[in-house]
Design a protein around this motif. Structure first.
Motif, PDB file in Angstrom:
ATOM      1  N   LEU A 221       0.827  -1.207   0.000  1.00 22.57           N
ATOM      2  CA  LEU A 221       0.000   0.000   0.000  1.00 22.57           C
ATOM      3  C   LEU A 221       0.864   1.261   0.000  1.00 22.57           C
ATOM      4  O   LEU A 221       0.520   2.259  -0.638  1.00 22.57           O
ATOM      5  CB  LEU A 221      -0.925   0.003   1.218  1.00 22.57           C
ATOM      6  N   ARG A 222       1.990   1.212   0.706  1.00 18.21           N
ATOM      7  CA  ARG A 222       2.897   2.362   0.703  1.00 18.21           C
ATOM      8  C   ARG A 222       3.461   2.603  -0.689  1.00 18.21           C
ATOM      9  O   ARG A 222       3.532   3.751  -1.164  1.00 18.21           O
ATOM     10  CB  ARG A 222       4.033   2.127   1.704  1.00 18.21           C
ATOM     11  N   ASP A 223       3.850   1.524  -1.380  1.00 16.24           N
ATOM     12  CA  ASP A 223       4.379   1.664  -2.742  1.00 16.24           C
ATOM     13  C   ASP A 223       3.334   2.249  -3.681  1.00 16.24           C
ATOM     14  O   ASP A 223       3.627   3.158  -4.476  1.00 16.24           O
ATOM     15  CB  ASP A 223       4.848   0.302  -3.262  1.00 16.24           C
ATOM     16  N   LEU A 224       2.123   1.714  -3.593  1.00 16.27           N
ATOM     17  CA  LEU A 224       1.083   2.152  -4.534  1.00 16.27           C
ATOM     18  C   LEU A 224       0.572   3.553  -4.200  1.00 16.27           C
ATOM     19  O   LEU A 224       0.187   4.322  -5.101  1.00 16.27           O
ATOM     20  CB  LEU A 224      -0.081   1.161  -4.533  1.00 16.27           C
ATOM     21  N   SER A 225       0.543   3.881  -2.916  1.00 13.70           N
ATOM     22  CA  SER A 225       0.031   5.200  -2.524  1.00 13.70           C
ATOM     23  C   SER A 225       0.999   6.320  -2.887  1.00 13.70           C
ATOM     24  O   SER A 225       0.610   7.493  -2.955  1.00 13.70           O
ATOM     25  CB  SER A 225      -0.230   5.236  -1.005  1.00 13.70           C
ATOM     26  N   ALA A 226       2.267   5.955  -3.129  1.00 11.24           N
ATOM     27  CA  ALA A 226       3.285   6.969  -3.411  1.00 11.24           C
ATOM     28  C   ALA A 226       3.347   7.360  -4.879  1.00 11.24           C
ATOM     29  O   ALA A 226       4.135   8.228  -5.252  1.00 11.24           O
ATOM     30  CB  ALA A 226       4.660   6.466  -2.956  1.00 11.24           C
ATOM     31  N   ILE A 227       2.536   6.739  -5.722  1.00 14.36           N
ATOM     32  CA  ILE A 227       2.605   7.026  -7.155  1.00 14.36           C
ATOM     33  C   ILE A 227       1.222   7.324  -7.699  1.00 14.36           C
ATOM     34  O   ILE A 227       0.192   7.073  -7.054  1.00 14.36           O
ATOM     35  CB  ILE A 227       3.200   5.821  -7.931  1.00 14.36           C
ATOM     36  N   ASP A 228       1.213   7.842  -8.901  1.00 15.64           N
ATOM     37  CA  ASP A 228      -0.029   7.972  -9.661  1.00 15.64           C
ATOM     38  C   ASP A 228      -0.308   6.594 -10.264  1.00 15.64           C
ATOM     39  O   ASP A 228       0.502   6.047 -11.013  1.00 15.64           O
ATOM     40  CB  ASP A 228       0.141   9.014 -10.760  1.00 15.64           C
ATOM     41  N   LEU A 229      -1.448   6.027  -9.912  1.00 13.28           N
ATOM     42  CA  LEU A 229      -1.743   4.653 -10.341  1.00 13.28           C
ATOM     43  C   LEU A 229      -1.768   4.498 -11.859  1.00 13.28           C
ATOM     44  O   LEU A 229      -1.621   3.386 -12.378  1.00 13.28           O
ATOM     45  CB  LEU A 229      -3.087   4.201  -9.756  1.00 13.28           C
ATOM     46  N   LEU A 230      -1.928   5.601 -12.575  1.00 14.41           N
ATOM     47  CA  LEU A 230      -1.920   5.516 -14.042  1.00 14.41           C
ATOM     48  C   LEU A 230      -0.561   5.057 -14.560  1.00 14.41           C
ATOM     49  O   LEU A 230      -0.461   4.489 -15.652  1.00 14.41           O
ATOM     50  CB  LEU A 230      -2.278   6.871 -14.648  1.00 14.41           C
ATOM     51  N   ARG A 231       0.484   5.272 -13.752  1.00 12.56           N
ATOM     52  CA  ARG A 231       1.817   4.860 -14.182  1.00 12.56           C
ATOM     53  C   ARG A 231       1.934   3.344 -14.272  1.00 12.56           C
ATOM     54  O   ARG A 231       2.790   2.818 -14.965  1.00 12.56           O
ATOM     55  CB  ARG A 231       2.873   5.403 -13.212  1.00 12.56           C
ATOM     56  N   LEU A 232       1.088   2.619 -13.516  1.00 14.74           N
ATOM     57  CA  LEU A 232       1.122   1.149 -13.577  1.00 14.74           C
ATOM     58  C   LEU A 232       0.356   0.607 -14.779  1.00 14.74           C
ATOM     59  O   LEU A 232       0.435  -0.592 -15.071  1.00 14.74           O
ATOM     60  CB  LEU A 232       0.533   0.558 -12.286  1.00 14.74           C
ATOM     61  N   ARG A 233      -0.410   1.477 -15.450  1.00 13.35           N
ATOM     62  CA  ARG A 233      -1.133   1.091 -16.672  1.00 13.35           C
ATOM     63  C   ARG A 233      -1.929  -0.211 -16.488  1.00 13.35           C
ATOM     64  O   ARG A 233      -1.927  -1.102 -17.330  1.00 13.35           O
ATOM     65  CB  ARG A 233      -0.137   0.915 -17.829  1.00 13.35           C
ATOM     66  N   GLY A 234      -2.606  -0.310 -15.341  1.00 14.42           N
ATOM     67  CA  GLY A 234      -3.481  -1.461 -15.114  1.00 14.42           C
ATOM     68  C   GLY A 234      -2.782  -2.719 -14.662  1.00 14.42           C
ATOM     69  O   GLY A 234      -3.413  -3.775 -14.550  1.00 14.42           O
ATOM     70  N   THR A 235      -1.464  -2.655 -14.405  1.00 12.21           N
ATOM     71  CA  THR A 235      -0.742  -3.849 -13.962  1.00 12.21           C
ATOM     72  C   THR A 235      -1.313  -4.337 -12.628  1.00 12.21           C
ATOM     73  O   THR A 235      -1.481  -3.563 -11.695  1.00 12.21           O
ATOM     74  CB  THR A 235       0.758  -3.554 -13.795  1.00 12.21           C
ATOM     75  N   GLN A 236      -1.588  -5.629 -12.569  1.00 11.71           N
ATOM     76  CA  GLN A 236      -2.176  -6.231 -11.366  1.00 11.71           C
ATOM     77  C   GLN A 236      -1.069  -6.757 -10.444  1.00 11.71           C
ATOM     78  O   GLN A 236      -0.093  -7.342 -10.916  1.00 11.71           O
ATOM     79  CB  GLN A 236      -3.103  -7.382 -11.786  1.00 11.71           C
ATOM     80  N   ILE A 237      -1.237  -6.550  -9.136  1.00  6.64           N
ATOM     81  CA  ILE A 237      -0.247  -6.988  -8.147  1.00  6.64           C
ATOM     82  C   ILE A 237      -0.735  -8.268  -7.470  1.00  6.64           C
ATOM     83  O   ILE A 237      -1.844  -8.315  -6.933  1.00  6.64           O
ATOM     84  CB  ILE A 237       0.001  -5.900  -7.082  1.00  6.64           C
ATOM     85  N   SER A 238       0.107  -9.304  -7.501  1.00  9.71           N
ATOM     86  CA  SER A 238      -0.217 -10.572  -6.842  1.00  9.71           C
ATOM     87  C   SER A 238       0.489 -10.653  -5.491  1.00  9.71           C
ATOM     88  O   SER A 238       1.670 -10.313  -5.385  1.00  9.71           O
ATOM     89  CB  SER A 238       0.218 -11.758  -7.705  1.00  9.71           C
ATOM     90  N   LEU A 239      -0.248 -11.110  -4.479  1.00 11.11           N
ATOM     91  CA  LEU A 239       0.287 -11.273  -3.130  1.00 11.11           C
ATOM     92  C   LEU A 239       0.103 -12.725  -2.686  1.00 11.11           C
ATOM     93  O   LEU A 239      -0.982 -13.287  -2.827  1.00 11.11           O
ATOM     94  CB  LEU A 239      -0.426 -10.358  -2.137  1.00 11.11           C
ATOM     95  N   ASN A 240       1.157 -13.323  -2.149  1.00 13.91           N
ATOM     96  CA  ASN A 240       1.059 -14.685  -1.625  1.00 13.91           C
ATOM     97  C   ASN A 240       0.424 -14.649  -0.241  1.00 13.91           C
ATOM     98  O   ASN A 240       0.898 -13.945   0.651  1.00 13.91           O
ATOM     99  CB  ASN A 240       2.449 -15.321  -1.535  1.00 13.91           C
ATOM    100  N   ILE A 241      -0.648 -15.441  -0.071  1.00 13.64           N
ATOM    101  CA  ILE A 241      -1.360 -15.502   1.200  1.00 13.64           C
ATOM    102  C   ILE A 241      -1.230 -16.913   1.767  1.00 13.64           C
ATOM    103  O   ILE A 241      -1.610 -17.893   1.121  1.00 13.64           O
ATOM    104  CB  ILE A 241      -2.852 -15.136   1.043  1.00 13.64           C
TER     105      ILE A 241
END
Length: 525
Positions: free
Chosen positions: A331-351
Motif C-alpha cells: 500500500l505504501r508503494d502504490l500510494s506513493a505514485i499515480d496509479l496511471l503509471r502502472l497502466r493497469g498492472t495487477q499486483i499478486s500477493l502470496n497468502i
C-alpha cells in the motif's frame, strides 16, 4: 467383607455379650430392691443385657461404616490416580505415567548394559478425518489405532498416548537396533490399512521418529526430544514412514531455532524488503501482472532464501505479522505514485493458509483498499490448492469476502499437491500457476509436456487463465505457446526487481506500445 474380618467381628460380638452377662450377675441376689414399683431383679438383668446388645450392634454398625468409608476412599484414590496417569479414551498410560515408566526402563537397561528404543508416532491426516467425519469417528479411530500400535509392540513394551494423535512406544532390553526397524515398519504398515468405522472407510498414515539409549542419549527427556526431531524429519520427507534420529537432524533443528529467533526481530530491524517479478502475457509479452515477493537480508548471514524462512514463519505463526508488513509495504508503494503509471498492472500477493486461519489482517487490508483510491481489482491473492480441499467455514467466509470485494484468486504451485480441479470452479478461481518443477524439464511430448497440456486444457474449459512460472529459456516459451498458455513468469523476460524498476519497465512498455501504434497508424494512411 472377607472371612478374616467376619471371624474377628464374631469374636467381638460374643465377647460383648459375655460382658453383659457378667455385669448382670455381679448384682447380689440378697440385695434388697427398694422400689415403689417393685421391680424384679430379673427385669433389671434383662434390661442390662438388652442395653449391652444394643451397644454391640451400634459398635458393629460404626465399624462397618468405617470399613466402607476406607474402601470407598481407596477406590477414589485409585480412580484419581488412574485418571491422572491413563488416557481416558484409549486406556493407555499418558505422558505422566510414561515419564516414570521410561525412567525405570532406562535405569534397568543402564544396569544390565542393554539398549532401549523410543518410538514417537504421529497420525498423518487425522485432523482431516476429525474435521470431516466428526469427533466421535475421530475418537473411534484413535482407539483402533492404539490397538494396532500395541499389537506391533513386543510383550513388556510400554505403549502410551501423549495427547491428540501422538503415541509413544518404549522398547527396553533390545537385542539389537534391527528390532526397532521391525517395529517401526510394522506400525507404518498397520496404520496404513483402512479403518472400518460405521460402514465407512477412513485412511490415515503414521510418521515415526525413533531414538535409542544409550546411542543417542542417556536421558529420557532428551530421547523424547530427539525422537521428536526424527519425527519432524519423517514428515518433511513425505510422511508415512519412520526415521531414526541423527546428529545432522539436531544441527538442522538448532539452525531452525536460531533462524526463527532472528526472524522475530527482522521486521522491526528493517531486514525485510519487497521485490516485484513481472508476469507477461505470452502472445505479445505485455507486462500485465507482477508478483510481490519478500526478501530477507540477514545482518550476518546475508540473503536468506524465501523457501527457507517462509516455512519457519508459518510454523511459528510469524507469518501473520510478516503478512501485515507486506500489506503495509504494498500500500505504501502504490500510494506513493499515480496509479496511471502502472497502466493497469495487477499486483499478486502470496497468502498463507495460516493467514486464512487468522484473517483479521487480511480482512483489514481489504477494508483499507475499499477506503482508498486503489481498486481491489488491481490485486490478486495467490493461495495453495490444499487450502481448498477441506476449508473451514471461516476460510470459506473469507474467500467469499475476497471475491465479493473484487480481488482475484490464483492457485500457486498447481500440480504439486491435490490438483483439485473441482474446487477451482466452486471458489471462482481466476488463475492457475503451473509449478516451475514441471516447466524446468519441459520438452515436446515428455511427461511434463503431457501434464502441462492437460492442466491448460482443463483450466480453459473452466474459463481459468494459466500462468507458467520458472520460464528461463526460449525453448520453454515456445512449447508453452504451442500449448496455448496465457501468461509466463521467469528469468527469461523478467527478474524480481524493486518497485521503481518495475515502474520503469511498465513505462518502457507503454512507450513501445505507443510507437507501435503510431507506426501502424502511419502504415494505414
Amino acid at each position: 467383607m472377607n472371612t478374616h474380618i467376619k471371624i474377628v467381628a464374631g469374636k467381638l460380638f460374643l465377647a460383648l455379650i459375655a460382658l453383659g452377662h457378667q455385669s448382670a450377675s455381679a448384682i447380689p441376689n440378697h440385695v434388697p430392691v427398694h422400689s415403689s414399683f417393685g421391680v424384679n431383679p430379673v427385669v433389671i438383668e434383662t434390661g442390662i443385657t438388652v442395653i449391652s446388645l444394643l451397644c454391640i450392634l451400634l459398635l458393629y454398625q460404626f465399624w462397618r461404616f468405617y470399613q466402607r468409608a476406607k474402601s470407598r476412599e481407596a477406590e477414589i484414590r485409585q480412580q484419581i490416580w488412574r485418571q491422572a496417569n491413563y488416557d481416558y479414551l484409549t486406556q493407555l498410560p499418558n505422558r505422566y505415567l510414561l515419564q516414570s515408566c521410561l525412567e525405570e526402563a532406562i535405569l534397568e537397561c543402564s544396569q544390565s548394559g542393554q539398549q532401549l528404543g523410543l518410538l514417537l508416532i504421529d497420525l498423518d491426516g487425522f485432523k482431516d478425518v476429525n474435521d470431516v467425519a466428526g469427533h466421535a469417528i475421530g475418537d473411534r479411530l484413535l482407539q483402533n489405532a492404539a490397538l494396532r500400535i500395541q499389537s506391533c509392540a513386543r510383550n513388556g513394551d510400554t505403549t502410551a498416548k501423549l495427547g491428540g494423535d501422538e503415541f509413544v512406544v518404549v522398547v527396553p532390553k533390545l537385542r539389537n537396533l534391527k528390532e526397532l526397524h521391525q517395529i517401526g515398519s510394522k506400525i507404518v504398515d498397520s496404520i496404513r490399512a483402512p479403518f472400518h468405522i460405521e460402514d465407512n472407510q477412513y485412511f490415515v498414515t503414521a510418521s515415526i521418529g525413533i531414538a535409542a539409549f544409550p546411542d543417542h542419549s542417556t536421558s529420557g527427556e532428551e530421547l523424547m526430544m530427539f525422537a521428536d526431531q526424527a519425527l519432524y524429519a519423517a514428515k518433511r520427507a513425505g510422511k508415512n514412514q519412520y526415521q531414526f534420529f541423527t546428529q545432522a537432524m539436531q544441527r538442522e533443528i538448532r539452525e531452525r531455532i536460531l533462524l526463527t529467533h532472528d526472524l522475530r526481530s527482522a521486521v522491526a530491524n528493517g531486514e525485510l524488503h519487497l521485490v516485484y517479478q513481472p508476469i507477461f502475457r505470452l502472445r505479445d509479452l505485455g507486462l500485465i501482472k507482477a508478483e510481490a515477493l519478500i526478501r530477507w537480508q540477514h545482518p550476518t548471514r546475508g540473503n536468506i532464501p524465501p523457501d527457507v524462512f517462509i516455512p519457519l514463519a508459518e510454523e511459528s505463526g510469524l507469518i501473520i505479522e510478516i503478512g501485515k508488513w507486506i500489506f503495509d509495504e504494498v500500500l505504501r508503494d502504490l500510494s506513493a505514485i499515480d496509479l496511471l503509471r502502472l497502466r493497469g498492472t495487477q499486483i499478486s500477493l502470496n497468502i498463507s493458509p495460516v493467514q486464512f486461519s487468522h484473517p483479521q489482517h487480511l480482512l483489514g487490508f481489504i477494508k483499507r483498499l475499499q477506503r482508498s483510491n486503489i481498486p481491489c481489482e488491481r490485486f490478486c491473492f495467490e493461495i495453495t490448492e490444499g487450502l481448498l480441499l477441506e476449508p473451514s467455514k471461516a476460510t470459506q467466509d473469507t474467500l467469499k469476502t475476497v471475491k465479493h470485494a473484487g480481488i482475484k484468486l490464483s492457485i500457486d504451485d498447481f500440480g504439486t499437491g491435490y490438483s483439485a480441479l473441482g474446487y477451482l470452479k466452486k471458489y471462482q478461481i481466476d488463475y492457475v500457476k503451473i509449478d516451475k518443477s514441471f516447466i524446468k524439464n519441459l520438452e515436446v511430448d515428455n511427461y511434463d509436456f503431457i501434464l502441462c497440456r492437460s492442466i491448460i486444457q482443463m483450466a480453459h474449459e473452466l474459463n481459468i487463465k494459466l500462468i507458467a512460472e520458472g520460464v528461463e529459456n526460449a525453448r520453454q516459451e515456445n512449447i508453452l505457446k504451442v500449448m496455448n498458455c496465457d501468461f509466463i513468469q521467469g528469468f527469461l523476460h523478467g527478474k524480481p526487481v524493486m518497485f521503481n524498476s518495475l515502474l520503469d519497465q511498465v513505462y518502457q512498455q507503454g512507450a513501445h506500445d505507443r510507437i507501435h501504434q503510431l507506426l501502424n497508424s502511419e502504415t494505414k494512411h
